[in-house]
Structures are given as structure tokens and as C-alpha cells.
Scaffold this active site. Structure first.
Site, short mmCIF file in Angstrom:
data_model
loop_
_atom_site.label_atom_id
_atom_site.label_comp_id
_atom_site.label_asym_id
_atom_site.label_seq_id
_atom_site.Cartn_x
_atom_site.Cartn_y
_atom_site.Cartn_z
N CYS A 141 8.72 -1.31 1.92
CA CYS A 141 7.90 -2.42 2.38
C CYS A 141 7.93 -3.59 1.40
CB CYS A 141 6.46 -1.97 2.62
SG CYS A 141 5.64 -1.33 1.14
N SER A 207 6.87 -2.85 -9.22
CA SER A 207 6.07 -2.74 -8.01
C SER A 207 4.95 -3.77 -8.02
CB SER A 207 5.45 -1.34 -7.88
OG SER A 207 6.45 -0.36 -7.78
N GLU A 212 2.55 2.57 -9.42
CA GLU A 212 2.33 3.31 -8.17
C GLU A 212 3.43 4.36 -8.00
OE1 GLU A 212 4.08 3.04 -5.12
OE2 GLU A 212 5.37 1.30 -5.37
N GLY A 213 3.04 5.52 -7.48
CA GLY A 213 3.95 6.65 -7.43
C GLY A 213 4.85 6.72 -6.23
N GLN A 214 4.55 5.97 -5.18
CA GLN A 214 5.33 6.10 -3.95
C GLN A 214 6.76 5.64 -4.13
OE1 GLN A 214 3.45 4.33 -0.56
NE2 GLN A 214 4.67 5.50 0.88
N ALA A 290 -0.48 7.68 11.08
CA ALA A 290 -0.97 8.74 10.21
C ALA A 290 0.15 9.31 9.34
CB ALA A 290 -1.62 9.85 11.03
N GLY A 291 1.12 8.46 9.01
CA GLY A 291 2.18 8.89 8.10
C GLY A 291 1.70 8.85 6.66
N LYS A 292 2.62 8.75 5.71
CA LYS A 292 2.26 8.77 4.29
C LYS A 292 1.33 7.61 3.94
CE LYS A 292 6.49 11.06 2.71
NZ LYS A 292 7.71 10.92 1.88
N GLY A 294 -0.48 5.71 6.03
CA GLY A 294 -1.73 5.81 6.76
C GLY A 294 -2.67 6.84 6.16
#
Length: 549
Positions: A141, A207, A212-214, A290-292, A294
Site C-alpha cells: 500500500c 515505512s 512497523e512489522g508488516q 477482514a484480512g490482515k 482489517g
């Protein structure tokens, strides 16, 4: 290295003549501009003096073809003395061509976003370009970055930029991105700078939300998807695997992850900043997807005291799993078919789906009931998806306010000093790991010499073996022939053992690496290996043959 006279075969001549004519057409209307590149540093250390944006769309002088009859030098000879020579004098370069949240608005990033399922296809198409040997895609994103190993820096960048402007993976986009617009926003980094950038990305320094870990999980996914894909080669895969190690080490050895927030948590913070404080407990929350992302939004809403929310998703399975994990919270599931009905009943809507087309348009929202003045009188959309789930036209609807990932900078700016301090702790680790990776890459330089030395020795062995066998006559037994052959191989292997040992180095010791490279150059001179067909020439030949098929 010199270019061998046999390099200019018929197939290569046809390809180069074709390339020359197309280059001439391109450059006839292109003015010379100074080469400009943009070297992005992490947001905490970005300095205005380091930003050098500009359109780097010029074509190299060697690309200009000689018009028929205007010169005695053929196009083939001209390219042999420019492009081909240039390829063999430099080793392959690692290049990153990227668009990030720091340089590019979401309106452009979403046009060039590549879904994860399409990464293998993208790698295949990139490696099909004439000067690209390896490739990888990192599309999130906040960024869309193409990492390649290029046989020629300039031509590789030119080809990838043209590919990015034309190849579109999202069906909603009907037109490409002009190259001039792409060049205005992209950044280019080469070799060590490209490596350090990826390491900073993996560590969370580049980031929007520091630490942030994502992003580390997304870098891991690049390696997972690339496994078995032709084109995700040794250099690129090695760099991404090393980046994973860097990301883990930075988070383990520093406190960069302490109190770190994600894009999802920043989205929740932004929504609460925009709502009247008195309405935080009563505002009606709707989460779409409702994914990661969400799931993280839901968790952060709960951490802020929200006890009831509606979640819209394609299936109830994921929502049920989240409901079991977060006890004491009322999470109501609704299918996508009821999305607009749920939107009409919500004050704040978070969207985080993988949809390639917008879920909301102006026509969908213009007749919705007004929001209670106690919650600010505006229906808030916080869209953290790329491509965006909320169409840009929605901003024209009265009573609606739309925020996207680019608007999260307002939340992030609050802790600037703390971000700088934490990032400084991580930089020493990144510098150390970057030097180690570059040493490993340097150690690979000896591989072509090893191959050429073995090939050189094998040709001598075979020639001398043939002479010996011819003198022994035709009546010698197969056993004798095999014994003589084995003897010749054994002698050669024993003679090569010493030189080969002095050419092997894992790059972990800078002193050993320096000695190894000195040995490589000495062997090249002693055995005239530089006159052998170089590995780069072999790669270019393979590209030519592939193009001609």
C-alpha cells in the site's frame, strides 16, 4: 574485458540493427538532459539537498543509430564499440526503480500496483527484456518497487521504465502512465544504495510508521512467491533473504519496535483525531474487509475502547475467527451484499480489501442519511487500501470526508524526535549488513574466472589426449583409453586445485576477499583468460537467441 570477434553473429547483427533503428526514431525528438536520480533516505533523515528529482528519460548517445549512407561505420560496428564493450567492462548492476509514499501520490501508486498473484508473471516479463537478468516485485500500500539485475544500468532502467508505463495489471485502468510523469515521481538506486534501501525497508525505517512489522512479512512474501520462478535469481534472492535477516536483527537488537504502530493503527488514530472526543465511545464503526489489515484495524479499535462494530466481508469464516480471539467485544458480521446498508448506519467506515475496483462511488453515497452532529456531522471514510476502495469522486459528496494512506502522515508526524533516535540505533546494523552483502557479491566475481580456467584447462587436456591416443593407434583397448583419460583428468584436477582454492571466498573476510580478487586478476593475466568469451557476453547471446525465437 575485450569483446571477442565471434560475438557479432548473424542473429546478434539482426537484433542490434533493429534496436538501432528503433533507438534512432526515439532519440530524434529527445533532447539531452543531465542524468538525475533520486536517493531516498528513510523519512526521518530525508534532507532536501539529497532530493534530486527530474525526468531521466534521455537515451544514451550510443543508442543513436547511424543513418543509412550518412556514415561509413555500420550500425553493428558502432554498437560493438559502444554498447557491447560497455557490457563487458562492467559487472551486472542491482537496480531498484520505485515509487513510494514519500515520492508518489496514491493516485499514481494505485495505477501501477501489482497484485501478489501477478508477481511471477511480472518477473517473467521483466526478465524477457533485453538487458534484465533477474527481477523481483515489492508492491504494498505504501510502495511499488521493481528490483532488477541489469546487464547495463542505463538501458536496463530505460526498459523497465517503459515496461512500467505500459504494462497494467489492474483492469480498471484503461490508459498507461506517461513516461515523463513516471520519471518525475520515481526514484532510482544502484548497487550498494539499492541494497541499503531494501535493508532499510525491511527494518521498517522507510515505512510511514517507523518500525512497523508488516513490511517484514511482505519482504518474506517476495521470497516465498519467488521460489521456483525463473528470473528470481541468485543475486536478487540473496539480497531479499539477507534483508529478512536485517529486519529480524534490527527488531531484536534495538527498541525500534517498542510501541511501534502499524498502518492500521495509524488509521484508527486518524479517525479518532477527526471525531469529537465526546463521541469516541458512541461512534458507530464499520470495518470492510477482514484480512490482515482489517483484523489489525479491529484490534486497535478494541484497544481504544470500542466494544461494538460491524464487519463486512465476503465470508463469515474470518470474522468468526476474530470474534473468538477478541472476547467481550460485539462483532457483527454482514455480507458484502449489505455493504451500502451498513454504510448508511455507520459514522466511521474503514476499508481494507484487495478489490481492484472501488467499492464506493459518488452515486452510492449521495442519498445516505446525514450523520449525527454529535459525531461531527461528517461520515468519515478511512481507506487504507491500494488500489483505493473509495473512488476519488466520493470527495464531492456533501457530509462525507475521505482519508487515504497518504493522510496518515499527520498521525506519524507526532513522534518525529523519537523516530529519529530509534532509527539511528538501527543504521549501524544496516550499514554492517550492507557491507557483508556487498562483500558476498564481490566474491561472486571469481566465478567466471573459475569457469574460464576450467574450460581453458579442459581444452588443453582434450587436445593433448587426442594426440596421445592417435599415437597409440586404433588397436588399444577401451580399458586403456579410459585409464589414459582418467590419468589426464587427474593431472589437470591436481594442478587446478591450488589456483581454485585461492579463487574461492565467501566474502566474510575483507582481507581474504581482497587477496582473492588479486589472485583472480593474476590468473586472468597469466592464462589470457580475459580474451575468453565473458559470462556477460554469453548472457547477451542467450538474450539474443531468446528474442529471435
Amino acid at each position: 574485458m575485450a569483446v571477442s570477434t565471434s560475438f557479432a553473429g548473424a542473429k546478434l547483427e539482426a537484433l542490434l540493427l533493429k534496436a538501432s533503428s528503433s533507438s534512432a526514431a526515439t532519440t530524434s525528438s529527445t533532447s539531452r538532459t543531465s542524468t538525475a536520480s533520486y536517493f531516498p533516505r528513510p523519512i526521518w533523515s530525508r534532507r532536501s539537498s539529497s532530493i534530486q528529482r527530474g525526468v531521466r528519460c534521455e537515451v544514451a548517445a550510443s543508442d543513436v543509430a547511424v543513418q543509412g549512407g550518412s556514415s561509413n561505420i555500420s550500425a553493428l560496428e558502432q554498437l560493438k564499440t559502444s554498447a557491447a564493450d560497455r557490457y563487458t567492462k562492467e559487472r551486472s548492476s542491482i537496480v531498484v526503480i520505485g515509487l513510494s509514499i514519500h515520492t508518489t501520490p496514491v493516485e499514481m501508486r494505485e495505477k501501477l500496483a501489482i497484485p501478489e498473484a501477478e508477481w511471477p508473471r511480472a518477473i517473467g516479463e521483466l526478465c524477457g527484456l533485453n538487458h534484465i537478468e533477474e527481477a523481483a516485485v515489492l508492491s504494498t500500500c505504501n510502495r511499488m518497487e521493481i528490483y532488477v539485475v541489469a546487464l547495463s544500468q542505463h538501458r536496463g532502467v530505460k526498459e523497465v521504465t517503459e515496461w512500467m508505463s505500459k504494462v497494467l495489471f489492474l483492469s480498471l485502468i484503461q490508459v498507461g502512465v506517461p513516461i515523463s510523469e513516471l520519471c518525475e515521481h520515481r526514484f532510482l538506486l544502484y548497487d550498494k544504495d539499492a541494497t541499503q534501501h531494501l535493508f532499510e525497508v525491511s527494518a521498517g525505517l522507510d515505512s510511514l510508521v517507523l518500525g512497523e512489522g508488516q513490511i517484514l512479512a511482505q519482504v518474506k512474501q517476495v521470497v516465498k512467491v519467488g521460489q521456483g520462478v525463473v528470473g528470481f535469481g541468485r543475486n536478487i534472492s540473496g539480497m531479499f533473504k539477507h534483508a529478512i535477516t536485517v529486519g529480524k536483527r534490527v527488531r531484536t537488537e534495538t527498541n525500534i519496535a517498542a510501541g511501534a504502530v502499524s498502518v492500521s493503527s495509524a488509521a484508527v488514530e486518524l479517525a479518532l483525531m477527526k471525531l469529537p472526543e465526546s463521541s469516541h465511545a458512541t461512534a458507530r464503526m464499520l470495518v470492510i474487509g477482514a484480512g490482515k489489515m482489517g483484523k489489525l484495524v479491529i484490534k486497535h479499535l478494541v484497544s481504544k475502547g470500542c466494544t461494538k462494530m460491524v464487519v463486512v466481508n465476503r465470508s463469515e469464516e474470518r470474522v468468526a475467527a476474530i470474534r473468538e480471539e477478541l472476547t467481550g467485544v460485539e462483532i457483527i458480521y454482514k455480507p458484502l451484499t449489505e455493504m451500502l446498508t451498513c454504510t448508511a448506519e455507520a459514522d466511521v467506515i474503514f476499508t481494507s480489501t484487495a478489490s481492484e475496483t472501488p467499492l464506493f462511488f459518488k452515486e452510492d453515497l449521495k442519498d445516505l442519511p446525514a450523520v449525527d452532529p454529535e459525531t461531527g456531522g461528517l461520515r468519515l471514510f478511512v481507506d487504507i487500501s491500494v488500489p483505493r476502495n473509495v473512488g476519488s469522486c466520493v470527495t464531492d459528496v456533501d457530509g462525507v470526508k475521505v482519508y487515504n494512506v497518504d493522510d496518515l502522515k499527520e498521525v506519524v508526524a507526532a513522534n518525529k524526535e523519537d523516530r529519529i533516535r530509534k532509527a539511528m540505533e538501527a543504521q549501524s546494523i544496516i550499514t554492517e549488513e550492507s557491507n557483508q552483502f556487498e562483500a558476498w557479491r564481490d566474491s561472486l566475481e571469481t566465478v567466471p574466472t573459475i569457469k574460464k580456467l576450467r574450460a581453458y584447462a579442459e581444452r588443453i587436456r582434450v587436445a593433448e589426449l587426442d594426440k596421445c591416443l592417435s599415437k597409440m593407434g586404433d588397436d588399444i583397448s577401451k580399458k586403456t583409453r579410459r585409464a589414459v583419460d582418467d590419468l589426464s583428468r587427474g593431472i589437470v584436477n591436481k594442478l587446478l586445485h591450488g589456483p581454485m582454492q585461492h579463487l574461492r571466498c565467501d566474502g566474510s573476510d575483507s582481507r581474504t576477499l581482497s587477496e582473492t580478487l588479486e589472485n583472480m586478476h593474476a590468473l586472468n593475466r597469466m592464462f589470457s583468460l580475459e580474451t575468453e568469451i565473458s559470462v556477460l557476453e554469453q548472457k547477451i547471446r542467450a538474450k539474443v537467441e531468446q528474442t529471435q525465437k
